[in-house]
Design a protein around this motif. Structure first.
Motif, PDB file in Angstrom:
ATOM      1  N   ALA A  90       7.866 -16.088  75.841  1.00 37.06           N
ATOM      2  CA  ALA A  90       9.139 -15.575  76.366  1.00 37.06           C
ATOM      3  C   ALA A  90       9.920 -16.625  77.152  1.00 37.06           C
ATOM      4  N   GLY A  91       9.215 -17.540  77.809  1.00 37.79           N
ATOM      5  CA  GLY A  91       9.886 -18.571  78.588  1.00 37.79           C
ATOM      6  C   GLY A  91      10.579 -18.057  79.833  1.00 37.79           C
ATOM      7  N   ILE A  92      10.124 -16.909  80.346  1.00 35.79           N
ATOM      8  CA  ILE A  92      10.772 -16.339  81.532  1.00 35.79           C
ATOM      9  C   ILE A  92      10.002 -16.651  82.819  1.00 35.79           C
ATOM     10  N   ALA A  93       8.822 -17.216  82.686  1.00 32.37           N
ATOM     11  CA  ALA A  93       8.023 -17.586  83.858  1.00 32.37           C
ATOM     12  C   ALA A  93       7.974 -19.106  83.968  1.00 32.37           C
ATOM     13  N   PRO A  94       7.901 -19.635  85.189  1.00 33.42           N
ATOM     14  CA  PRO A  94       7.812 -21.094  85.356  1.00 33.42           C
ATOM     15  C   PRO A  94       6.467 -21.623  84.883  1.00 33.42           C
ATOM     16  N   ALA A  95       6.391 -22.931  84.717  1.00 34.48           N
ATOM     17  CA  ALA A  95       5.156 -23.562  84.262  1.00 34.48           C
ATOM     18  C   ALA A  95       4.035 -23.296  85.262  1.00 34.48           C
ATOM     19  N   PRO A  96       2.841 -22.988  84.755  1.00 31.22           N
ATOM     20  CA  PRO A  96       1.713 -22.659  85.661  1.00 31.22           C
ATOM     21  C   PRO A  96       1.051 -23.901  86.232  1.00 31.22           C
ATOM     22  N   PHE A  97       1.812 -24.695  86.948  1.00 27.36           N
ATOM     23  CA  PHE A  97       1.281 -25.929  87.527  1.00 27.36           C
ATOM     24  C   PHE A  97       1.775 -26.066  88.956  1.00 27.36           C
ATOM     25  N   GLY A  98       0.920 -25.773  89.910  1.00 26.41           N
ATOM     26  CA  GLY A  98       1.251 -26.013  91.294  1.00 26.41           C
ATOM     27  C   GLY A  98       2.065 -24.904  91.943  1.00 26.41           C
ATOM     28  N   ARG A  99       2.424 -25.165  93.207  1.00 24.45           N
ATOM     29  CA  ARG A  99       3.081 -24.158  94.048  1.00 24.45           C
ATOM     30  C   ARG A  99       4.597 -24.289  94.072  1.00 24.45           C
ATOM     31  N   ILE A 100       5.124 -25.399  93.583  1.00 25.54           N
ATOM     32  CA  ILE A 100       6.557 -25.623  93.621  1.00 25.54           C
ATOM     33  C   ILE A 100       6.919 -26.604  92.512  1.00 25.54           C
ATOM     34  N   ASP A 101       8.154 -26.554  92.060  1.00 31.57           N
ATOM     35  CA  ASP A 101       8.611 -27.464  91.017  1.00 31.57           C
ATOM     36  C   ASP A 101       8.389 -28.913  91.459  1.00 31.57           C
ATOM     37  N   PRO A 102       7.770 -29.753  90.596  1.00 28.61           N
ATOM     38  CA  PRO A 102       7.505 -31.144  90.995  1.00 28.61           C
ATOM     39  C   PRO A 102       8.761 -31.958  91.271  1.00 28.61           C
ATOM     40  N   LEU A 103       9.920 -31.506  90.772  1.00 25.14           N
ATOM     41  CA  LEU A 103      11.168 -32.213  91.041  1.00 25.14           C
ATOM     42  C   LEU A 103      11.743 -31.875  92.413  1.00 25.14           C
ATOM     43  N   LEU A 104      11.177 -30.860  93.071  1.00 24.14           N
ATOM     44  CA  LEU A 104      11.646 -30.466  94.392  1.00 24.14           C
ATOM     45  C   LEU A 104      10.680 -30.961  95.462  1.00 24.14           C
ATOM     46  N   GLU A 105      11.207 -31.184  96.633  1.00 22.56           N
ATOM     47  CA  GLU A 105      10.373 -31.599  97.758  1.00 22.56           C
ATOM     48  C   GLU A 105       9.855 -30.370  98.497  1.00 22.56           C
ATOM     49  N   ALA A 106       8.579 -30.396  98.833  1.00 21.49           N
ATOM     50  CA  ALA A 106       7.991 -29.273  99.565  1.00 21.49           C
ATOM     51  C   ALA A 106       8.665 -29.147 100.931  1.00 21.49           C
ATOM     52  N   PRO A 107       8.866 -27.919 101.408  1.00 25.90           N
ATOM     53  CA  PRO A 107       9.525 -27.725 102.707  1.00 25.90           C
ATOM     54  C   PRO A 107       8.658 -28.256 103.842  1.00 25.90           C
ATOM     55  N   PRO A 108       9.260 -28.611 104.977  1.00 24.14           N
ATOM     56  CA  PRO A 108       8.475 -29.060 106.136  1.00 24.14           C
ATOM     57  C   PRO A 108       7.450 -27.997 106.537  1.00 24.14           C
ATOM     58  N   THR A 109       6.235 -28.427 106.796  1.00 22.77           N
ATOM     59  CA  THR A 109       5.144 -27.492 107.085  1.00 22.77           C
ATOM     60  C   THR A 109       5.296 -26.878 108.473  1.00 22.77           C
ATOM     61  N   VAL A 110       5.395 -25.569 108.501  1.00 28.93           N
ATOM     62  CA  VAL A 110       5.404 -24.815 109.744  1.00 28.93           C
ATOM     63  C   VAL A 110       4.248 -23.807 109.719  1.00 28.93           C
ATOM     64  N   THR A 111       4.276 -22.951 108.691  1.00 28.12           N
ATOM     65  CA  THR A 111       3.204 -21.967 108.524  1.00 28.12           C
ATOM     66  C   THR A 111       2.230 -22.369 107.422  1.00 28.12           C
ATOM     67  N   GLY A 112       2.633 -23.268 106.531  1.00 27.49           N
ATOM     68  CA  GLY A 112       1.822 -23.615 105.374  1.00 27.49           C
ATOM     69  C   GLY A 112       2.147 -22.770 104.166  1.00 27.49           C
ATOM     70  N   PHE A 113       2.843 -21.644 104.370  1.00 31.72           N
ATOM     71  CA  PHE A 113       3.308 -20.813 103.266  1.00 31.72           C
ATOM     72  C   PHE A 113       4.637 -21.393 102.782  1.00 31.72           C
ATOM     73  N   TYR A 114       4.717 -21.825 101.529  1.00 34.64           N
ATOM     74  CA  TYR A 114       5.948 -22.435 101.036  1.00 34.64           C
ATOM     75  C   TYR A 114       7.133 -21.468 101.102  1.00 34.64           C
TER      76      TYR A 114
END
Length: 346
Positions: A171-195
């Motif tokens: 279907a292509g309606i779900a993101p790739a099952p690799f990791g917690r966030i798109d690799p092209l995006l930068e992870a948010p600054p860690t405050v709680t650890g929950f993205y």
């Protein structure tokens, strides 16, 4: 004032915590001892895995000496316990990082997965169970019967693979099952650890959407597998309350339907709370396979890698952290159970 009088003046949650603490210490000691001994029974020599098949006996002996693997099991255990008492869980044999650091880096990923899975599991199980009881013979009643039978027989890894195949590959309606966030995006600054929380706090909408999207498939996998048991328990408990005399009295008194449903659900809480506590512990174990399938990078994937690599310190640290987490969950369950049912006393 007598000791018993001072005890009774303490808040109930505090009394529950204080009464449970003496049991937690021997439980943790037992877990540490059993884990330490069982880990040593795993096949494979960590020194041989680290040095390779071409290693000489001298280099293997030197590395075993450095890792403290030359002593008897009892000597190794006493040394390990001494380190644990000082907050030292050892050094991972393959990441070369302190185990405590690895666990703290990976724990938020697993806790975020468990948190959202438990929320969705509760919502699905309670809503389906209540509608099935309030509207017997309806569509939801038949759905709950079928789902209750099928859910317990479905392996979580199989559900995860099916969701990847249908929702991502076809279907292509779900993101790739690799990791917690798109690799092209930068992870948010860690405050709680929950993205998701950190993205919201940072005002990063793209990271928020991406982190929620990456949660969709693993959360749906855990929910589909685990909501069935909670739904059956809720349905059975709620049905008994729904047919009780005090509910019939409320209905005869002309109370609105939503008020009656709320009162019946409130009286069904104690067994539901108990099962939720067990499910949270089960979700931690189920996350081991689910995280591997979705390359989640949490504690589950770390545990699998430590088993494959015979990484004794990492595996022992994971089991120790998991045991502490489950004991904490059960302590919270005890508090909520006694608050939900005033008839129970410490």
């Amino acid at each position: 004032m007598s000791v018993s009088g001072a005890w009774q003046r303490l808040p109930r949650p505090l009394r529950i915590v204080l009464s449970r603490l003496p049991m937690i210490v021997p439980q943790m000691l037992g877990v540490i001892f059993v884990t330490f001994m069982l880990v040593r029974l795993l096949p494979g020599d960590p020194t041989l895995l680290m040095l390779g098949n071409m290693a000489t006996p001298e280099s293997i002996a030197n590395l075993r000496e450095q890792l403290g693997l030359n002593g008897t099991l009892w000597e190794q255990f006493l040394s390990y316990m001494g380190n644990v008492m000082h907050g030292d869980l050892g050094i991972s044999l393959f990441t070369s990082n302190p185990v405590a650091t690895d666990l703290m880096d990976r724990a938020p990923a697993t806790l975020e997965l468990i948190f959202y899975s438990m929320l969705l599991t509760l919502a699905v199980a309670v809503v389906v169970a209540v509608i099935a009881v309030v509207r017997p013979g309806g569509i939801m009643d038949y759905v709950s019967r079928f789902y209750g039978l099928a859910a317990g027989a479905i392996p979580d890894f199989w559900v995860g693979l099916l969701l990847i195949f249908f929702l991502f590959s076809l279907a292509g309606i779900a993101p790739a099952p690799f990791g917690r966030i798109d690799p092209l995006l930068e992870a948010p600054p860690t405050v709680t650890g929950f993205y998701t929380f950190d993205s919201l706090l940072a005002g990063d909408f793209n990271a928020l959407v991406s982190s929620f999207g990456r949660l969709a498939l693993p959360v749906l996998t855990l929910t589909l597998v685990n909501a069935g048991a909670l739904m059956k328990m809720t349905k059975t408990t709620f049905a008994g309350i729904w047919r009780s005399d005090f509910i019939r009295h409320q209905r005869a008194s002309g109370l609105p339907e939503r008020v009656i449903v709320r009162n019946a659900l409130r009286n069904s809480l104690p067994p539901i709370i108990t099962l939720v506590g067990f499910l949270i512990g089960f979700l931690l174990g189920a996350a081991v396979l689910v995280e591997t399938i979705f390359s989640w990078g949490g504690l589950g994937q770390y545990a699998v890698q430590s088993v494959i690599n015979s990484d004794y310190p990492a595996l022992q640290g994971f089991v120790l952290l998991a045991s502490a987490f489950i004991l904490l969950v059960y302590l919270v369950v005890d508090i909520l159970y006694e608050l939900a049912d005033p008839r129970i006393r410490v």
